[in-house]
Design an enzyme around this catalytic site. Structure first.
Site, PDB file in Angstrom:
ATOM      1  N   ASP A 186       9.502   3.388   1.399  1.00 59.37           N
ATOM      2  CA  ASP A 186       8.275   3.914   1.851  1.00 59.37           C
ATOM      3  C   ASP A 186       8.262   3.663   3.546  1.00 59.37           C
ATOM      4  O   ASP A 186       8.134   2.710   3.944  1.00 59.37           O
ATOM      5  CB  ASP A 186       7.149   3.376   1.284  1.00 59.37           C
ATOM      6  CG  ASP A 186       5.819   3.985   1.754  1.00 59.37           C
ATOM      7  OD1 ASP A 186       5.939   4.368   2.722  1.00 59.37           O
ATOM      8  OD2 ASP A 186       4.667   3.836   1.248  1.00 59.37           O
ATOM      9  N   PHE A 245       1.008  -1.286  -0.156  1.00 61.23           N
ATOM     10  CA  PHE A 245       0.036   0.195  -0.023  1.00 61.23           C
ATOM     11  C   PHE A 245       0.997   1.418   0.064  1.00 61.23           C
ATOM     12  O   PHE A 245       1.785   1.505   0.844  1.00 61.23           O
ATOM     13  CB  PHE A 245      -0.917   0.195   1.107  1.00 61.23           C
ATOM     14  CG  PHE A 245      -1.824   1.281   1.165  1.00 61.23           C
ATOM     15  CD1 PHE A 245      -3.199   1.249   0.623  1.00 61.23           C
ATOM     16  CD2 PHE A 245      -1.633   2.447   1.659  1.00 61.23           C
ATOM     17  CE1 PHE A 245      -4.029   2.041   0.551  1.00 61.23           C
ATOM     18  CE2 PHE A 245      -2.378   3.667   1.716  1.00 61.23           C
ATOM     19  CZ  PHE A 245      -3.562   3.439   0.982  1.00 61.23           C
ATOM     20  N   LYS A 271       2.664  10.609   8.104  1.00 59.78           N
ATOM     21  CA  LYS A 271       2.015  10.384   9.223  1.00 59.78           C
ATOM     22  C   LYS A 271       2.570  10.856  10.435  1.00 59.78           C
ATOM     23  O   LYS A 271       2.112  11.876  10.950  1.00 59.78           O
ATOM     24  CB  LYS A 271       1.950   8.809   9.132  1.00 59.78           C
ATOM     25  CG  LYS A 271       1.309   7.958   8.110  1.00 59.78           C
ATOM     26  CD  LYS A 271       0.805   6.669   8.731  1.00 59.78           C
ATOM     27  CE  LYS A 271      -0.109   6.058   7.471  1.00 59.78           C
ATOM     28  NZ  LYS A 271      -1.409   6.476   7.448  1.00 59.78           N
TER      29      LYS A 271
HETATM   30  C1  PLP Z   1       2.908   2.755   3.812  1.00 57.00           C
HETATM   31  C2  PLP Z   1       2.156   3.668   3.365  1.00 57.00           C
HETATM   32  N1  PLP Z   1       2.538   4.459   2.346  1.00 57.00           N
HETATM   33  C3  PLP Z   1       1.727   5.517   2.059  1.00 57.00           C
HETATM   34  C4  PLP Z   1       0.388   5.921   2.755  1.00 57.00           C
HETATM   35  C5  PLP Z   1      -0.673   6.797   2.119  1.00 57.00           C
HETATM   36  O1  PLP Z   1      -0.391   7.916   3.090  1.00 57.00           O
HETATM   37  P1  PLP Z   1      -1.474   9.162   3.028  1.00 57.00           P
HETATM   38  O2  PLP Z   1      -2.680   8.528   3.387  1.00 57.00           O
HETATM   39  O3  PLP Z   1      -1.000  10.343   3.797  1.00 57.00           O
HETATM   40  O4  PLP Z   1      -1.723   9.668   1.550  1.00 57.00           O
HETATM   41  C6  PLP Z   1       0.109   4.946   3.846  1.00 57.00           C
HETATM   42  C7  PLP Z   1      -1.252   5.294   4.376  1.00 57.00           C
HETATM   43  O5  PLP Z   1      -1.648   4.710   5.301  1.00 57.00           O
HETATM   44  C8  PLP Z   1       1.046   4.031   4.267  1.00 57.00           C
HETATM   45  O6  PLP Z   1       0.501   3.237   5.292  1.00 57.00           O
END
Ligand code: PLP
Length: 375
Positions: free
Chosen positions: A208, A123, A237
């Protein structure tokens, strides 16, 4: 006007928070082991954070990226020192998806190539490129569908190498620990192999760390357990404890040119004040050490419980695989025990508490959890 109905909601509304606790309108206290989805890093309404944001908004809340903003430079310098990437450069944006979007774009600009390799169950967010690199066809619209992203199984280095050998890849994108997939950990050995193979093929390695970073696993970034240095790292986050903020840490080999990336809100004065306050508290209260200690305690105690299928994670990023329905167990934890937890799939309970959560809170959760599981 009604809200566009895309979120299934619990019938509960926190209106106030303090540390690892939130309170509803009636004053009912809830232990928060979800941290608003891994966002609350330093705890709710931390006084230092409240003061820093309040002072900043009273002075200047926003201007634009066309003028000097020394808060951005201060934040970049402090973040570089805190995470050990002082020779990298920082691009600030507003969310995790945007951070990944910009990282992919940069890797593609630099190499002139168009393909991204990602991992099963990944994700990375919901914007165009980020959602294309997300392994969930349900949330990928026909517009976002592309042949430029391919997926291989996590921890399968041979599959990675076979793909990279085909050519055309600008980047490999991987989560420090897969969160939405239910806390699936790349092995340290796999990450080291990934570093080696991406270097050999001249492909950018993007970590990420949006959910797994910022101290959550007991090191600043989860990949630091494997001792590797990616080419780019994406963060969001916990970076500003709830103020929308994201960033890309960019290795020295990438060249910047005016206009290459940009944003209206990214790196605004309020976000930087929030981000600086978060770094102050992480350092002053030794929150990374605490995440390691309390996380290890929780993992060890959970692993002693006989009826669990599996306990995965590192530090305060924990996935508990149970026999029955995770949604039902989480509902009972919330309404009977007043404890917020996260979910992931049908059978995983996810813990993503504030990094300052204590043994007292851990013990309260362990007792409540054991009681419900053993019924
Ligand atoms: C690993 C990871 N990458 C990207 C995102 C996306 O972040 P945002 O919701 O701030 O766009 C999330 C959100 O849960 C995530 O857990």
């Amino acid at each position: 006007m009604n809200l566009f109905d895309v979120y299934p909601l619990y019938p509960v509304e926190p209106v106030r928070g303090c540390g690892s606790y939130v309170y509803d309108v009636e004053g009912q206290e809830y232990l928060d082991l979800y941290g608003g989805h891994a966002v609350i890093s330093i705890g709710h309404a931390h006084p230092h954070y409240v003061e820093a944001i309040s002072k900043q908004v009273a002075a200047l809340g926003f201007y634009s990226n066309s003028v000097e903003n020394s808060l951005q430079r201060e934040f970049a310098e402090r973040l570089g020192k805190a995470c050990g990437y002082e020779d990298y450069r920082l691009f600030l944006c507003n969310s995790g998806a945007e951070a990944n979007e910009n990282a992919i774009k940069l890797a593609s600009f630099q190499s002139g190539k168009e393909k991204v390799l990602a991992f099963s169950r990944a994700f990375h967010g919901r914007t165009s490129g980020a959602v294309a690199a997300t392994d969930n066809p349900k949330i990928v619209s026909p517009f976002n569908r592309t042949k430029n992203v391919e997926f291989v199984a996590l921890n399968d280095l041979e599959a990675v190498e076979a793909k990279l050998a085909e050519g055309g890849f600008c980047a490999v994108l991987i989560e420090g620990i897969q969160g939405v997939a239910g806390i699936q950990c790349p092995t340290d050995e796999f990450l080291r192999g990934l570093r080696e193979v991406t270097t050999r093929y001249g492909v950018t390695l993007i970590l990420d760390e949006i959910q797994s970073g910022y101290g959550r696993t007991g090191k600043f970034f989860a990949h630091q357990w494997a001792g590797i240095r990616p080419d780019m790292i994406t963060v969001a986050k916990g970076i500003a404890n709830g103020f929308p903020m994201g960033g890309v840490l960019i290795g020295p080999q990438f060249e910047a040119w005016y206009g290459m990336l940009g944003t209206t809100f990214g790196g605004n004065h309020l976000a930087c004040a929030a981000g600086l306050a978060v770094l102050d508290v992480i350092e002053n209260e030794k929150l990374i050490e605490n995440a390691n200690e309390v996380g290890e305690y929780l993992l060890a105690e959970l692993r002693k419980m006989p009826r669990l299928k599996e306990v995965r994670g590192r530090g305060l990023m924990i996935g508990i695989e149970i026999e029955g329905s995770a949604a039902e167990l989480r509902r009972r934890l919330l309404f009977e025990k007043h404890i917020f937890t996260g979910g992931a799939g049908a059978t995983t309970v996810r813990l993503l508490p504030a990094l300052g959560v204590g043994r007292k809170e851990a013990d309260r959760f362990l007792a409540a959890f054991a009681e419900l599981i053993n019924e």
